[in-house]
Write an enzyme that holds these catalytic residues in place. Structure first.
Site, PDB file in Angstrom:
ATOM      1  N   ASP A  32      43.610 -45.570  48.884  1.00 50.34           N
ATOM      2  CA  ASP A  32      44.806 -46.393  48.612  1.00 50.34           C
ATOM      3  C   ASP A  32      45.396 -46.903  49.906  1.00 50.34           C
ATOM      4  O   ASP A  32      45.932 -48.007  49.962  1.00 50.34           O
ATOM      5  CB  ASP A  32      45.940 -45.570  47.962  1.00 50.34           C
ATOM      6  CG  ASP A  32      45.542 -44.908  46.674  1.00 50.34           C
ATOM      7  OD1 ASP A  32      44.608 -45.392  46.018  1.00 50.34           O
ATOM      8  OD2 ASP A  32      46.192 -43.896  46.317  1.00 50.34           O
ATOM      9  N   HIS A  73      45.663 -41.497  47.296  1.00 45.36           N
ATOM     10  CA  HIS A  73      44.228 -41.288  47.499  1.00 45.36           C
ATOM     11  C   HIS A  73      43.894 -41.852  48.879  1.00 45.36           C
ATOM     12  O   HIS A  73      44.493 -42.848  49.305  1.00 45.36           O
ATOM     13  CB  HIS A  73      43.375 -42.078  46.512  1.00 45.36           C
ATOM     14  CG  HIS A  73      43.629 -41.820  45.060  1.00 45.36           C
ATOM     15  ND1 HIS A  73      44.597 -42.470  44.350  1.00 45.36           N
ATOM     16  CD2 HIS A  73      43.005 -41.002  44.182  1.00 45.36           C
ATOM     17  CE1 HIS A  73      44.570 -42.054  43.086  1.00 45.36           C
ATOM     18  NE2 HIS A  73      43.610 -41.162  42.965  1.00 45.36           N
ATOM     19  N   GLU A 100      43.160 -31.933  37.784  1.00 47.61           N
ATOM     20  CA  GLU A 100      43.938 -32.738  36.837  1.00 47.61           C
ATOM     21  C   GLU A 100      43.070 -33.061  35.625  1.00 47.61           C
ATOM     22  O   GLU A 100      42.137 -33.857  35.722  1.00 47.61           O
ATOM     23  CB  GLU A 100      44.403 -34.031  37.527  1.00 47.61           C
ATOM     24  CG  GLU A 100      45.225 -34.921  36.621  1.00 47.61           C
ATOM     25  CD  GLU A 100      45.747 -36.160  37.346  1.00 47.61           C
ATOM     26  OE1 GLU A 100      46.061 -36.084  38.559  1.00 47.61           O
ATOM     27  OE2 GLU A 100      45.829 -37.215  36.696  1.00 47.61           O
ATOM     28  N   ASP A 110      44.814 -44.887  28.486  1.00 45.69           N
ATOM     29  CA  ASP A 110      45.753 -44.359  29.460  1.00 45.69           C
ATOM     30  C   ASP A 110      46.646 -45.510  29.946  1.00 45.69           C
ATOM     31  O   ASP A 110      46.320 -46.180  30.922  1.00 45.69           O
ATOM     32  CB  ASP A 110      44.907 -43.789  30.623  1.00 45.69           C
ATOM     33  CG  ASP A 110      45.667 -42.831  31.511  1.00 45.69           C
ATOM     34  OD1 ASP A 110      46.784 -42.444  31.141  1.00 45.69           O
ATOM     35  OD2 ASP A 110      45.133 -42.474  32.574  1.00 45.69           O
ATOM     36  N   GLU A 140      49.021 -34.222  33.474  1.00 43.18           N
ATOM     37  CA  GLU A 140      49.540 -35.581  33.268  1.00 43.18           C
ATOM     38  C   GLU A 140      49.838 -35.800  31.788  1.00 43.18           C
ATOM     39  O   GLU A 140      48.987 -35.545  30.924  1.00 43.18           O
ATOM     40  CB  GLU A 140      48.523 -36.614  33.773  1.00 43.18           C
ATOM     41  CG  GLU A 140      48.997 -38.039  33.525  1.00 43.18           C
ATOM     42  CD  GLU A 140      48.235 -39.079  34.332  1.00 43.18           C
ATOM     43  OE1 GLU A 140      47.908 -38.802  35.510  1.00 43.18           O
ATOM     44  OE2 GLU A 140      47.983 -40.163  33.786  1.00 43.18           O
TER      45      GLU A 140
HETATM   46  C1  XLS Z   1      43.840 -41.244  36.512  1.00 41.27           C
HETATM   47  C2  XLS Z   1      44.503 -40.155  37.220  1.00 41.27           C
HETATM   48  C3  XLS Z   1      44.616 -40.335  38.717  1.00 41.27           C
HETATM   49  C4  XLS Z   1      44.948 -39.047  39.374  1.00 41.27           C
HETATM   50  C5  XLS Z   1      44.693 -38.996  40.838  1.00 41.27           C
HETATM   51  O1  XLS Z   1      43.879 -41.346  35.298  1.00 41.27           O
HETATM   52  O2  XLS Z   1      45.737 -39.919  36.640  1.00 41.27           O
HETATM   53  O3  XLS Z   1      45.546 -41.319  39.002  1.00 41.27           O
HETATM   54  O4  XLS Z   1      46.267 -38.671  39.144  1.00 41.27           O
HETATM   55  O5  XLS Z   1      43.387 -39.259  41.154  1.00 41.27           O
HETATM   56 NI    NI Z   2      47.239 -38.680  37.351  1.00 41.95          NI
HETATM   57 NI    NI Z   3      46.226 -41.196  34.170  1.00 41.67          NI
END
Ligand code: XLS
Ligand code: NI
Ligand code: NI
Length: 436
Positions: free
Chosen positions: A104, A101, A232, A307, A268
């Site tokens: 980051d 990001h 995502e 998560d 994911e």
């Molecule tokens: C958070 C997400 C994040 C994305 C990117 O749960 O997985 O890390 O992959 O913003």
């Molecule tokens: Ni992610």
């Molecule tokens: Ni995640």
């Protein structure tokens, strides 16, 4: 040049006989499976946020981890050292991609202009390190969720000023991605969702989200940013109801707002299970609808409801995922990014290596198992046999649109009770175990 992981040498494939925990037992980058090297199958990426910025803090306690690259005289010095440490890590691990990001890699300044300047400085360093090592950016993204200005969302914020701020940030993040030659751009809707409907105009917020995505598409075209945009999905966390709930929900959104041709999904594993689906379900759904893009590989914990972003070490899961990915034609622009962090008690620098090595080996095993499943063909044969009725007779006529309800009624009256067939779940599970 100062080393940040001085005790670690380049991690190599040493095979099953090796007792070296800092070697690959299964991941052999140049080994070919179905004519393609493992390296190309996976396009492994290391994520910057968890691996270099995650320091073990949770809701109940602060950091447990301290890193040599995280001590410096100011945030810019730390950012530079962290970038150098990151490229040392990627090189020693032998991955060819990374993901990050905007926030980051460089700290926010006192204004957006100053923040952009900080970012430019670090991006110049990243570009230099990329060209020295041959490591590439898998995808770029903007952090539109950490700063308090985004507490009520970014593109879905009730305030257009926040929408504008988010747009400015994404514009810059897309420019940076172009500068670094990134292979894609991700939108994870961090705060795009709601906690209560009494204070939320959901319809309007979703329209704003679509508007935002169209503006991003326009800008991508304008600057010639290559590669797809990815969404995502995630069902909850941080908001109670995230707008990009799951793959099906994202696909409906993309279709409604005429965005399908510009977007693919970044799936994911832990988000899939939070949505009440399996990782495989989400992958198959994307492949079936031609929106499969990339993967954030990790895993959740059956006993915890959030998560947990653990490293993917489950061979069954990896095998089933790779079976679907291989059958779907594999990755093109996307890849396998480890959106995972070491546990807060794993405080040693080498734990970062163990985690990634283990996960890469797990996926290498998954790939080999999936290749065996495909080569053997028994599972596919059983699947085809189950649907064989559709390849002839009445099944064929239905699929071709050659019959109506009247004719189907006639058919049912004449043929009587349909013959039942076994679903063979246990047999299939046994077969799967044999391959594993
Ligand atoms: C958070 C997400 C994040 C994305 C990117 O749960 O997985 O890390 O992959 O913003
Ligand atoms: Ni992610
Ligand atoms: Ni995640």
């Amino acid at each position: 040049m100062k080393e940040f992981f001085p005790k670690i040498k380049k991690v190599k494939y040493e095979g099953l006989k090796s007792k070296n925990p800092l070697s690959f037992k299964h991941y052999n980058p140049q080994e070919k499976i179905f004519g393609k090297t493992m390296e190309k199958h996976f396009r492994f990426a290391v994520c910057y946020w968890h691996t270099f910025k995650g320091l073990g803090g949770d809701q109940f306690g602060l950091s447990t981890i301290s890193r040599s690259y995280n001590q410096g005289s100011g945030p810019m010095e730390i950012a530079e050292m962290t970038m150098r440490a990151a490229f040392e890590f990627f090189s020693k691990l032998g991955v060819k991609f990374w993901c990050f990001h905007d926030r980051d890699i460089a700290p926010e300044g006192n204004s957006l202009a100053e923040t952009n300047k900080n970012l430019d400085k670090i991006v110049a360093l990243a570009k230099k390190l990329q060209s020295e090592t041959g490591i590439k950016q898998l995808w770029g993204t903007a952090n539109l969720f950490s700063n308090k200005r985004f507490m009520a969302g970014a593109a879905t914020n009730p305030s257009p000023d926040v929408f504008a701020y988010a747009a400015a940030q994404v514009k810059k993040a897309m420019e940076v991605t172009k500068e670094l030659g990134g292979a894609g751009y991700v939108f994870w809707g961090g705060r795009e969702g709601y906690d209560m409907l009494l204070n939320t105009d959901m319809k309007r917020e979703l329209e704003h989200l679509a508007k935002f995505m169209h503006l991003a598409v326009d800008y991508k075209k304008k600057i010639g940013l290559k590669g797809p945009l990815y969404i995502e999905p995630k069902p909850k966390e941080p908001t109670k109801h995230q707008y990009d709930f799951d793959a099906g929900n994202c696909f409906a959104f993309l279709q409604k707002y005429d965005l399908v041709k510009y977007f693919k999904l970044n799936i994911e594993a832990n988000h899939a299970t939070l949505a009440g689906h399996s990782f495989q379900h989400e992958l198959q759904y994307c492949i079936d609808n031609n929106i499969f893009g990339s993967v954030d590989a990790n895993r959740g914990d059956l006993l915890l409801g959030w998560d947990t972003d653990q490293f993917p070490m489950d061979i069954y899961e990896a095998a089933l995922a790779m079976y679907i990915i291989l059958n779907g034609g594999g990755f093109t622009t996307g890849g396998l990014n480890f959106d995972a962090h070491v546990r807060r008690q794993s405080i040693a620098p080498e734990d970062l290596f163990y985690a990634h090595i283990g996960a890469m080996d797990t996926f290498a095993r998954g790939l080999k198992i999936a290749a065996k499943m495909i080569k053997d063909g028994k599972i596919d044969k059983m699947l085809k046999a189950r649907y064989a009725g559709w390849d002839k007779g009445i099944g064929r006529k239905i699929e071709k649109g050659k019959v109506d309800f009247n004719q189907l009624e006639k058919y049912a009256l004449k043929n009587g009770e349909p013959k039942l067939q076994s679903g063979r779940q246990e047999l299939l599970e046994n077969l799967l175990n044999e391959y594993i």
